[in-house]
Design an enzyme around this catalytic site. Structure first.
Site, PDB file in Angstrom:
ATOM      1  CD  GLU A  21      -2.736   1.342   2.427  1.00 55.52           C
ATOM      2  OE1 GLU A  21      -3.611   0.465   2.538  1.00 55.52           O
ATOM      3  OE2 GLU A  21      -2.587   2.270   3.246  1.00 55.52           O
ATOM      4  CB  ALA A  55     -11.844  11.748   3.557  1.00 53.37           C
ATOM      5  CG  HIS A  82      -7.214   2.570  -1.221  1.00 58.69           C
ATOM      6  ND1 HIS A  82      -6.871   2.525   0.115  1.00 58.69           N
ATOM      7  CD2 HIS A  82      -6.479   1.589  -1.810  1.00 58.69           C
ATOM      8  CE1 HIS A  82      -5.978   1.574   0.322  1.00 58.69           C
ATOM      9  NE2 HIS A  82      -5.717   0.992  -0.837  1.00 58.69           N
ATOM     10  NE  ARG A 112     -17.602   5.068   7.569  1.00 61.82           N
ATOM     11  CZ  ARG A 112     -17.641   5.076   8.884  1.00 61.82           C
ATOM     12  NH1 ARG A 112     -18.745   4.733   9.520  1.00 61.82           N
ATOM     13  NH2 ARG A 112     -16.574   5.394   9.587  1.00 61.82           N
ATOM     14  CE1 TYR A 148     -11.035  -1.003   9.712  1.00 67.86           C
ATOM     15  CE2 TYR A 148     -12.913  -2.047   8.638  1.00 67.86           C
ATOM     16  CZ  TYR A 148     -11.990  -1.024   8.716  1.00 67.86           C
ATOM     17  OH  TYR A 148     -12.021  -0.012   7.789  1.00 67.86           O
ATOM     18  CG  HIS A 152     -14.845   0.110  11.985  1.00 67.69           C
ATOM     19  ND1 HIS A 152     -15.756   1.077  12.347  1.00 67.69           N
ATOM     20  CD2 HIS A 152     -13.968   0.731  11.152  1.00 67.69           C
ATOM     21  CE1 HIS A 152     -15.459   2.217  11.737  1.00 67.69           C
ATOM     22  NE2 HIS A 152     -14.376   2.034  11.009  1.00 67.69           N
ATOM     23  CE  LYS A 168     -16.505  -4.047   3.882  1.00 66.18           C
ATOM     24  NZ  LYS A 168     -15.820  -2.934   4.576  1.00 66.18           N
ATOM     25  CD  GLN A 179      -6.662  -0.601  10.312  1.00 71.18           C
ATOM     26  OE1 GLN A 179      -5.631  -0.542   9.646  1.00 71.18           O
ATOM     27  NE2 GLN A 179      -7.514   0.401  10.410  1.00 71.18           N
TER      28      GLN A 179
HETATM   29  P1  FAD Z   1     -17.724   0.116   6.489  1.00 69.94           P
HETATM   30  O1  FAD Z   1     -17.514  -1.245   5.950  1.00 69.94           O
HETATM   31  O2  FAD Z   1     -18.879   0.892   5.956  1.00 69.94           O
HETATM   32  O3  FAD Z   1     -17.871  -0.018   8.084  1.00 69.94           O
HETATM   33  C1  FAD Z   1     -17.873   1.132   8.910  1.00 69.94           C
HETATM   34  C2  FAD Z   1     -18.643   0.850  10.198  1.00 69.94           C
HETATM   35  O4  FAD Z   1     -20.046   0.715   9.911  1.00 69.94           O
HETATM   36  C3  FAD Z   1     -18.247  -0.446  10.901  1.00 69.94           C
HETATM   37  O5  FAD Z   1     -18.318  -0.232  12.280  1.00 69.94           O
HETATM   38  C4  FAD Z   1     -19.290  -1.458  10.440  1.00 69.94           C
HETATM   39  O6  FAD Z   1     -19.519  -2.476  11.399  1.00 69.94           O
HETATM   40  C5  FAD Z   1     -20.516  -0.569  10.246  1.00 69.94           C
HETATM   41  N1  FAD Z   1     -21.349  -0.996   9.107  1.00 69.94           N
HETATM   42  C6  FAD Z   1     -20.908  -1.377   7.882  1.00 69.94           C
HETATM   43  N2  FAD Z   1     -21.944  -1.665   7.070  1.00 69.94           N
HETATM   44  C7  FAD Z   1     -23.071  -1.440   7.788  1.00 69.94           C
HETATM   45  C8  FAD Z   1     -24.463  -1.566   7.502  1.00 69.94           C
HETATM   46  N3  FAD Z   1     -24.882  -1.963   6.281  1.00 69.94           N
HETATM   47  N4  FAD Z   1     -25.369  -1.266   8.488  1.00 69.94           N
HETATM   48  C9  FAD Z   1     -24.933  -0.854   9.710  1.00 69.94           C
HETATM   49  N5  FAD Z   1     -23.629  -0.738  10.052  1.00 69.94           N
HETATM   50  C10 FAD Z   1     -22.705  -1.026   9.094  1.00 69.94           C
HETATM   51  N6  FAD Z   1      -9.515   5.618   4.683  1.00 69.94           N
HETATM   52  C11 FAD Z   1      -9.360   6.621   3.764  1.00 69.94           C
HETATM   53  O7  FAD Z   1      -9.869   7.738   3.978  1.00 69.94           O
HETATM   54  N7  FAD Z   1      -8.674   6.428   2.596  1.00 69.94           N
HETATM   55  C12 FAD Z   1      -8.122   5.224   2.284  1.00 69.94           C
HETATM   56  O8  FAD Z   1      -7.513   5.071   1.224  1.00 69.94           O
HETATM   57  C13 FAD Z   1      -8.261   4.148   3.218  1.00 69.94           C
HETATM   58  N8  FAD Z   1      -7.747   2.921   2.973  1.00 69.94           N
HETATM   59  C14 FAD Z   1      -7.951   1.886   3.860  1.00 69.94           C
HETATM   60  C15 FAD Z   1      -7.459   0.609   3.545  1.00 69.94           C
HETATM   61  C16 FAD Z   1      -7.656  -0.457   4.423  1.00 69.94           C
HETATM   62  C17 FAD Z   1      -7.143  -1.825   4.059  1.00 69.94           C
HETATM   63  C18 FAD Z   1      -8.344  -0.251   5.649  1.00 69.94           C
HETATM   64  C19 FAD Z   1      -8.539  -1.393   6.609  1.00 69.94           C
HETATM   65  C20 FAD Z   1      -8.834   1.006   5.966  1.00 69.94           C
HETATM   66  C21 FAD Z   1      -8.654   2.092   5.075  1.00 69.94           C
HETATM   67  N9  FAD Z   1      -9.154   3.358   5.348  1.00 69.94           N
HETATM   68  C22 FAD Z   1      -8.987   4.392   4.436  1.00 69.94           C
HETATM   69  C23 FAD Z   1      -9.847   3.635   6.606  1.00 69.94           C
HETATM   70  C24 FAD Z   1     -11.368   3.413   6.483  1.00 69.94           C
HETATM   71  O9  FAD Z   1     -11.907   4.387   5.608  1.00 69.94           O
HETATM   72  C25 FAD Z   1     -11.977   3.532   7.882  1.00 69.94           C
HETATM   73  O10 FAD Z   1     -11.569   2.468   8.688  1.00 69.94           O
HETATM   74  C26 FAD Z   1     -13.488   3.740   7.942  1.00 69.94           C
HETATM   75  O11 FAD Z   1     -13.815   4.167   9.262  1.00 69.94           O
HETATM   76  C27 FAD Z   1     -14.310   2.516   7.641  1.00 69.94           C
HETATM   77  O12 FAD Z   1     -14.305   2.219   6.312  1.00 69.94           O
HETATM   78  P2  FAD Z   1     -14.965   0.823   5.791  1.00 69.94           P
HETATM   79  O13 FAD Z   1     -14.978   0.877   4.329  1.00 69.94           O
HETATM   80  O14 FAD Z   1     -14.354  -0.321   6.466  1.00 69.94           O
HETATM   81  O15 FAD Z   1     -16.473   1.048   6.349  1.00 69.94           O
END
Ligand code: FAD
Length: 290
Positions: A21, A55, A82, A112, A148, A152, A168, A179
């Site tokens: 990455e 973001a 990403h 997200r 995670y 998370h 997802k 993570q």
């Molecule tokens: P989600 O999968 O949407 O989950 C977020 C939270 O919502 C979790 O607590 C989950 O349990 C909950 N949730 C998910 N789906 C639902 C649903 N349908 N209903 C109710 N609750 C739900 N951030 C950046 O800004 N830029 C990047 O390039 C970036 N790269 C990353 C790469 C990796 C490998 C990782 C692990 C993280 C990265 N992040 C990045 C950080 C990431 O954006 C954050 O961790 C963010 O808070 C969660 O993103 P997510 O896509 O996992 O969210």
């Protein structure tokens, strides 16, 4: 080539994938030097390289896609772009997807994004599964998602988080990237729970070599990874010896990777922090394992 195909091909050989990455540097000076870093990283022959996405700011005029183009066209390595969705509307995301199609970039890590109180949220997407579903309607992309091992930070509990992860995958995520974590047992427990929950896609283990003290404090505050006693001991012993901390942090990460490979993980995703020296030392140590 789609990342899912690369993962499948490596699996047939009984090997994990190795990916890196990187992030687009914010400072103009660092951005000028990124070519040298990309060249060194690509020379290490990772299976693919993912590029983070900030973001906020302009979605289309961003460096993520520019770097992905360079990685693909100049160095022949497959990129994963990403894409975060909390601060963007469908129209902006759609424009990036068109840009990716034009450039022949097939791989996206759908996220997200973190909640930033200073950046207004657009209401087209609430969670990453909604972005995954939208991307599916827009073209034939490979889609990765984040996961995670230690839950998370916003999730109610681990069970809820895994149920959300399943949503997802059901929406179309083909592959997951974890993570960072420092305790391999936490990853193995998580992996088992995903399989019990019916999640069958490959999961890459996210490894962050910690080579300076500032890095560790920042990362742990952000992602909540637990620090095993063995690891804390290293940090305390070498916190004021830069060179020793570099060697010890690297050795810890390599140890984690060797154990993960011996336990047949699907892949290793190294958070390189754009440090080609660190990535190079890791590759030298595991070349015969991958
Ligand atoms: P989600 O999968 O949407 O989950 C977020 C939270 O919502 C979790 O607590 C989950 O349990 C909950 N949730 C998910 N789906 C639902 C649903 N349908 N209903 C109710 N609750 C739900 N951030 C950046 O800004 N830029 C990047 O390039 C970036 N790269 C990353 C790469 C990796 C490998 C990782 C692990 C993280 C990265 N992040 C990045 C950080 C990431 O954006 C954050 O961790 C963010 O808070 C969660 O993103 P997510 O896509 O996992 O969210």
């Amino acid at each position: 080539m789609k990342v899912s195909k690369i993962v499948q091909a490596k699996k047939k050989e009984g090997k994990p994938v190795l990916s890196f990455e990187i992030f687009p540097p914010k400072k103009e000076e660092a951005l000028k030097n990124i070519d040298a870093t990309l060249e060194k990283l690509c020379d290490l022959h990772p299976d693919f390289i993912s590029i983070t996405f900030g973001a906020g700011g302009s979605a289309v005029d961003n460096q993520t896609v520019e770097l992905a183009k360079k990685i693909k066209n100049n160095y022949g390595v497959e990129p994963i772009v990403h894409l975060t969705c909390l601060h963007y509307g469908k129209e902006e995301i759609g424009m990036i997807l068109s840009q990716l199609k034009e450039e022949g970039i097939e791989n996206i890590l759908a996220l997200r994004g973190d909640i930033n109180p200073n950046i207004p949220v657009k209401n087209d997407f609430k969670y990453a599964d909604e972005l995954v579903a939208y991307i599916k309607t827009q073209g034939d992309f490979h889609i990765s998602g984040a996961c995670y091992p230690e839950t998370h930070l916003e999730a109610k509990n681990a069970i809820d988080d895994i149920h959300n992860l399943k949503k997802k995958v059901d929406a179309g995520a083909d592959h997951l990237v974890s993570q960072l974590f420092f305790d391999n047992d936490a990853f193995y427990r998580f992996y088992e729970k995903t399989r019990i929950a019916g999640i069958t896609v490959p999961i890459e283990a996210g490894i962050m070599p910690v080579t300076n003290r500032a890095q560790i404090e920042r990362m742990v505050n952000i992602c909540g990874a637990t620090l095993p006693a063995k690891f804390e001991k290293i940090l305390h012993k070498y916190e004021y010896n830069k060179e020793a901390l570099f060697d010890a942090g690297l050795a810890y990460a390599i140890n984690q990777i060797v154990d993960l490979i011996a336990n047949d993980v699907d892949g290793i995703h190294v958070y390189t922090m754009n440090n080609s020296k660190v990535a190079g030392r890791i590759c030298d140590s595991i070349r015969n394992l991958i």
